[in-house]
Scaffold this motif. Sequence first.
Motif, short mmCIF file in Angstrom:
data_model
loop_
_atom_site.label_atom_id
_atom_site.label_comp_id
_atom_site.label_asym_id
_atom_site.label_seq_id
_atom_site.Cartn_x
_atom_site.Cartn_y
_atom_site.Cartn_z
N TYR A 58 0.86 -1.18 0.00
CA TYR A 58 0.00 0.00 0.00
C TYR A 58 0.90 1.23 0.00
O TYR A 58 1.97 1.26 0.64
N LYS A 91 -2.69 -0.71 9.74
CA LYS A 91 -3.58 -0.05 8.79
C LYS A 91 -2.77 0.53 7.62
O LYS A 91 -1.60 0.86 7.77
N ASP A 93 -3.61 2.47 3.31
CA ASP A 93 -4.52 2.70 2.19
C ASP A 93 -3.73 3.21 0.99
O ASP A 93 -2.50 3.36 1.05
N THR A 95 -4.67 6.15 -0.68
CA THR A 95 -5.21 7.48 -0.94
C THR A 95 -4.15 8.43 -1.49
O THR A 95 -4.48 9.48 -2.03
N ARG A 109 -8.62 -0.44 -1.83
CA ARG A 109 -8.50 0.95 -1.41
C ARG A 109 -7.78 1.05 -0.07
O ARG A 109 -6.96 1.95 0.13
N SER A 110 -8.07 0.13 0.86
CA SER A 110 -7.47 0.19 2.20
C SER A 110 -7.57 -1.18 2.86
O SER A 110 -8.26 -2.08 2.36
N GLU A 112 -7.32 -3.09 7.07
CA GLU A 112 -7.11 -3.00 8.53
C GLU A 112 -6.94 -4.42 9.05
O GLU A 112 -7.79 -5.28 8.84
#
Length: 435
Positions: A58, A91, A93, A95, A109-110, A112
């Motif tokens: 990510y 975590k 993402d 973005t 997208r993300s 957890e």
Amino acid sequence: MKLNLFKSLPVALAGLFIGTAASAQEPVTSTTPFRTWSIGVNAGVLSPVSPLGGQNDYSNWKSSLGYGLYIKKQITPYFSLRLDGVRGKLKGDNTEPFNSGVVNPSPFRSFETDLNYSASLNAVVNMFNFSAFKQQNNIQLYGSVGGGVTNYQVTTVNNAGASVESEKVDKLVIPVGLGAKFKVSDGINIDLGWTINFVDADNLDGFSRGSNDKYNYAHAGLEFALGKGQQLAFHSPVAVSYDEAVKAKQAADALKGDLDAQKAENAKLRSEMSDLLKDSDNDGVADKLDKCPDTPAGTVVDGSGCPLVAPKPQVTIITEEDRKVVSEAIKNLEFDLGKATIRSKSYASLNRVAGLLVQKNFSLKLAGHTDNTGSKELNLRLSKERAESVKAYLVSQGANASRIEATGYGMGQPIATNKTAAGRQQNRRVEFTLY
């Protein structure tokens, strides 16, 4: 992405060195107790990334709260085993693009990840103590490596906004870490640590890209040393040896000074009493006390300077029965654990040895020995005390004290290996020698 965590850790370590407070130390002796068990609690930051490089799944990783605890057994001042447990969340993402400006082509997208637990057994090596010449230090750097199991569950959100929750899985994990400890008191330490955890899986973040995942845990916490005494982890054997060497040199210098003063006094007395000490026939008796002047050279004389008639030497005959009595005494001799107290079951055979010494006027040499458990000084003292204890008992039963010699040799003369319990048992002994 912000790397405030990695920027602040060196500053914290530097502050720990600068903030070292001088504390009074009690000198360590052979009977000083050490604290070897401890428990620790900590909290810090979990992040799904490694500063050592590698592929990140990510583009925008995030920091999350983590917390843990451990139990540690200090085996030597330099080595310990530590059982760690950590929980928290990971975590990240997409973005933002990667630092290179490339947009992550991930279908997610993300994510957890609930890190339900990470349990591992770690070997911890104390790499550096603040001062090798202080018996108890305040600052310590350490490294660790181990292996264990991590249990986690991943929730991913795809680019369409739909979330998917995976099943809980158990995977092998290898934690490698560095840290620093600051001793606040004999029972409390501040612990700063940083661990990189290598997971034997590529789905820690829900996205498999062909290389195993890893995560960081940077933490601060408190360690509580259990028991009484000083902490073995902060103990410096080098300092103890140095202090003992300094004290030995000081004692030797003091003895040398006393000896030099005594020699000077003796020289003065000899010069003042030269007439009184004159010995014309060189027989060792001054002329003023010599009742037999002009004794031939080499003649052995008594205190009055007259020839000494040597008594006929006595022949001591030791029979096999005598040796059997001594052998039984050695076999049955027992002491209280770690003490010089003779157990009552040994009295009967010792009584027979005492009777033999009284009846035949034998001489006896007692030699105490130990195994290599404990310090050299403690074993030497214990072996001497046990030999003296046997001598005292034989004298109490009528034996002539002047004919009994008691010596302690400590661990220096083993008759078997000290690597086994049976060998150490053989080495813990008092030898009897008739003559």
